[in-house]
Design a protein around this motif. Structure first.
Motif, PDB file in Angstrom:
ATOM      1  N   THR A 216       0.847  -1.203   0.000  1.00 53.78           N
ATOM      2  CA  THR A 216       0.000   0.000   0.000  1.00 53.78           C
ATOM      3  C   THR A 216       0.878   1.247   0.000  1.00 53.78           C
ATOM      4  OG1 THR A 216      -0.067   0.003   2.430  1.00 53.78           O
ATOM      5  CG2 THR A 216      -1.855  -1.140   1.279  1.00 53.78           C
ATOM      6  N   PRO A 217       0.315   2.360  -0.539  1.00 51.85           N
ATOM      7  CA  PRO A 217      -0.904   2.439  -1.351  1.00 51.85           C
ATOM      8  C   PRO A 217      -0.648   1.827  -2.720  1.00 51.85           C
ATOM      9  CG  PRO A 217       0.203   4.549  -1.339  1.00 51.85           C
ATOM     10  CD  PRO A 217       0.984   3.671  -0.407  1.00 51.85           C
ATOM     11  N   THR A 218      -1.716   1.520  -3.444  1.00 49.98           N
ATOM     12  CA  THR A 218      -1.543   0.826  -4.713  1.00 49.98           C
ATOM     13  C   THR A 218      -0.999   1.755  -5.785  1.00 49.98           C
ATOM     14  OG1 THR A 218      -3.894   1.210  -5.146  1.00 49.98           O
ATOM     15  CG2 THR A 218      -3.278  -0.917  -4.217  1.00 49.98           C
ATOM     16  N   ASN A 219      -1.609   2.904  -5.979  1.00 50.84           N
ATOM     17  CA  ASN A 219      -1.145   3.841  -7.003  1.00 50.84           C
ATOM     18  C   ASN A 219      -1.288   5.265  -6.479  1.00 50.84           C
ATOM     19  OD1 ASN A 219      -0.628   2.030  -9.375  1.00 50.84           O
ATOM     20  ND2 ASN A 219      -2.801   1.542  -9.046  1.00 50.84           N
ATOM     21  N   GLN A 220      -0.408   6.156  -6.976  1.00 50.54           N
ATOM     22  CA  GLN A 220      -0.488   7.568  -6.603  1.00 50.54           C
ATOM     23  C   GLN A 220      -0.275   8.415  -7.860  1.00 50.54           C
ATOM     24  OE1 GLN A 220       1.520   8.772  -2.760  1.00 50.54           O
ATOM     25  NE2 GLN A 220       2.509   6.751  -2.987  1.00 50.54           N
ATOM     26  N   ILE A 222       0.414  12.407  -8.282  1.00 52.75           N
ATOM     27  CA  ILE A 222       0.621  13.640  -7.516  1.00 52.75           C
ATOM     28  C   ILE A 222       1.355  14.656  -8.368  1.00 52.75           C
ATOM     29  CG2 ILE A 222       0.696  12.419  -5.299  1.00 52.75           C
ATOM     30  CD1 ILE A 222       3.734  12.809  -5.343  1.00 52.75           C
ATOM     31  N   VAL A 228       4.469  12.918  -1.040  1.00 53.40           N
ATOM     32  CA  VAL A 228       4.211  11.582  -1.569  1.00 53.40           C
ATOM     33  C   VAL A 228       4.156  10.600  -0.409  1.00 53.40           C
ATOM     34  CG1 VAL A 228       6.673  11.102  -1.959  1.00 53.40           C
ATOM     35  CG2 VAL A 228       4.933   9.839  -3.249  1.00 53.40           C
ATOM     36  N   ASP A 229       3.234   9.667  -0.497  1.00 48.99           N
ATOM     37  CA  ASP A 229       3.108   8.663   0.558  1.00 48.99           C
ATOM     38  C   ASP A 229       4.158   7.560   0.381  1.00 48.99           C
ATOM     39  OD1 ASP A 229       0.929   9.930   1.691  1.00 48.99           O
ATOM     40  OD2 ASP A 229      -0.522   8.789   0.486  1.00 48.99           O
ATOM     41  N   ILE A 231       5.524   3.853   0.227  1.00 51.83           N
ATOM     42  CA  ILE A 231       4.957   2.575  -0.206  1.00 51.83           C
ATOM     43  C   ILE A 231       5.445   1.510   0.784  1.00 51.83           C
ATOM     44  CG2 ILE A 231       4.744   0.915  -2.083  1.00 51.83           C
ATOM     45  CD1 ILE A 231       5.814   3.132  -3.946  1.00 51.83           C
ATOM     46  N   ASN A 272       9.665  12.585  -5.808  1.00 46.68           N
ATOM     47  CA  ASN A 272       8.518  13.413  -6.199  1.00 46.68           C
ATOM     48  C   ASN A 272       8.925  14.697  -6.912  1.00 46.68           C
ATOM     49  OD1 ASN A 272       9.652  14.784  -4.078  1.00 46.68           O
ATOM     50  ND2 ASN A 272       7.712  15.186  -3.006  1.00 46.68           N
ATOM     51  N   VAL A 300       3.615   5.237  -9.269  1.00 46.34           N
ATOM     52  CA  VAL A 300       3.594   6.622  -8.798  1.00 46.34           C
ATOM     53  C   VAL A 300       3.831   7.505 -10.019  1.00 46.34           C
ATOM     54  CG1 VAL A 300       4.645   8.362  -7.321  1.00 46.34           C
ATOM     55  CG2 VAL A 300       4.422   5.995  -6.504  1.00 46.34           C
TER      56      VAL A 300
END
Length: 333
Positions: A216-220, A222, A228-229, A231, A272, A300
């Protein structure tokens, strides 16, 4: 008078001396002597001592002590010297003869001082270090041989792995299903009556490979330079400590090891600041041989931040004029 004859014959000498021997405990052995010349019916007496010294020896009492063939005691591990005295009737004038000493070394049966130890691996793996066994120095007599068996003593079958007839054995495990498998070794000596030494049973337990429970998360998607989260991958099963390596595929290219923050942990921080589309996945290995799993990929996508393509325009109008101002932008999500 009539004539009488006096025959002078050679004195007795040994033609066969008792022989040295090195045997295991409880071996069945004999030592013997033979002589030539002399006359009359001889008598035999065997002697024994902890050193080769007839002056301090004691008369032997074992089987054959008063014959030309003697059976030494081998029930106790020790070194004993034996010799035989052959005596002839006094009226023959033949001197007694004393044999050389035979050194009889009785050695303990072989024992094992290093036992093989249990191992746990994953399905498809091979043990990292061979199963190893060794015998106690000073036990066993003669040439040593090793044989490893797959199964439970005494019904195992000759091992099919590498090093089957050495002290280190690597069983064939890469094609075995999940389960527990038994092995043992037999150490043998070709010396007289040496018992075999049988190792402890050793187990190789084969477990299922580790499993990725989730990523997780599966896709981002941004904007450039936006937060950015991380993974994160969640794993269970297998054996040993989890080790992580994140990989990235930039714009559909070739996978390369990720080098950013957390590249070798369970949570990775994607970049990012560069506009691109990157797929990420994690390869998880363990200290247990053959334990490995690869996660699914997540994407991402970094897109350009929004910018105005149309700005509101200045204007100068009369009272009650009907006007509008507007804006337009590009990018962003």
């Amino acid at each position: 008078s009539s004539t009488v004859t006096v025959e002078i014959i050679p004195g007795p000498t040994f033609t066969t001396q008792p022989q040295d021997d090195n045997v295991c405990v409880d071996a069945a052995i004999t030592i013997n002597v033979a002589y030539t010349n002399g006359t009359g019916t001889p008598t035999y007496q065997w002697y024994e001592n902890s050193i080769c010294d007839p002056s301090t020896a004691t008369a032997a009492t074992g089987p054959g002590f008063n014959t030309d063939t003697y059976t030494p005691n081998t029930s106790i591990a020790a070194t004993t010297y034996y010799f035989c005295v052959i005596s002839f009737p006094a009226n023959t004038g033949c001197n007694n003869i004393t044999s050389l000493c035979a050194e009889i070394i009785v050695t303990p049966d072989p024992t094992i001082d290093i036992q093989p130890t249990n191992v746990t691996i994953c399905e498809g793996g091979t043990i990292a270090s061979p199963l190893t066994v060794s015998y106690t120095q000073g036990t066993g007599v003669g040439n040593v041989t090793y044989n490893w068996y797959d199964g439970v003593y005494p019904t195992g079958t000759i091992g099919a792995g590498t090093g089957q007839n050495t002290d280190s054995y690597t069983p064939e495990t890469n094609n075995l299903p999940v389960g527990i498998y038994e092995y043992y070794a037999i150490i043998s000596f070709d010396g007289n009556d040496c018992d075999d030494a049988v190792s402890n049973q050793v187990q190789i337990e084969i477990l299922s490979d580790p499993v990725v429970d989730s990523i997780t998360p599966t896709n981002q998607i941004i904007c450039q330079n936006a937060p950015v989260d991380d993974i994160c991958v969640f794993v269970s099963g297998g054996t040993g400590t989890y080790q992580y390596q994140w990989w990235e595929i930039v714009n559909g290219g070739t996978p390369t090891p990720a080098t950013g923050t957390g590249a070798n942990t369970d949570c990775y921080t994607p970049q990012n600041n560069t506009v691109n589309t990157t797929e990420y996945y994690c390869v998880i290995t363990q200290s247990g041989p053959g334990c490995e799993v690869t996660s699914s990929t997540v994407t991402v996508e970094i897109i350009p931040g929004p910018t105005f393509t149309t700005q509101p325009q200045d204007d100068n109008v009369c009272v009650d004029a009907a006007i509008t101002i507007n804006v337009a932008y590009t990018n962003g999500t």
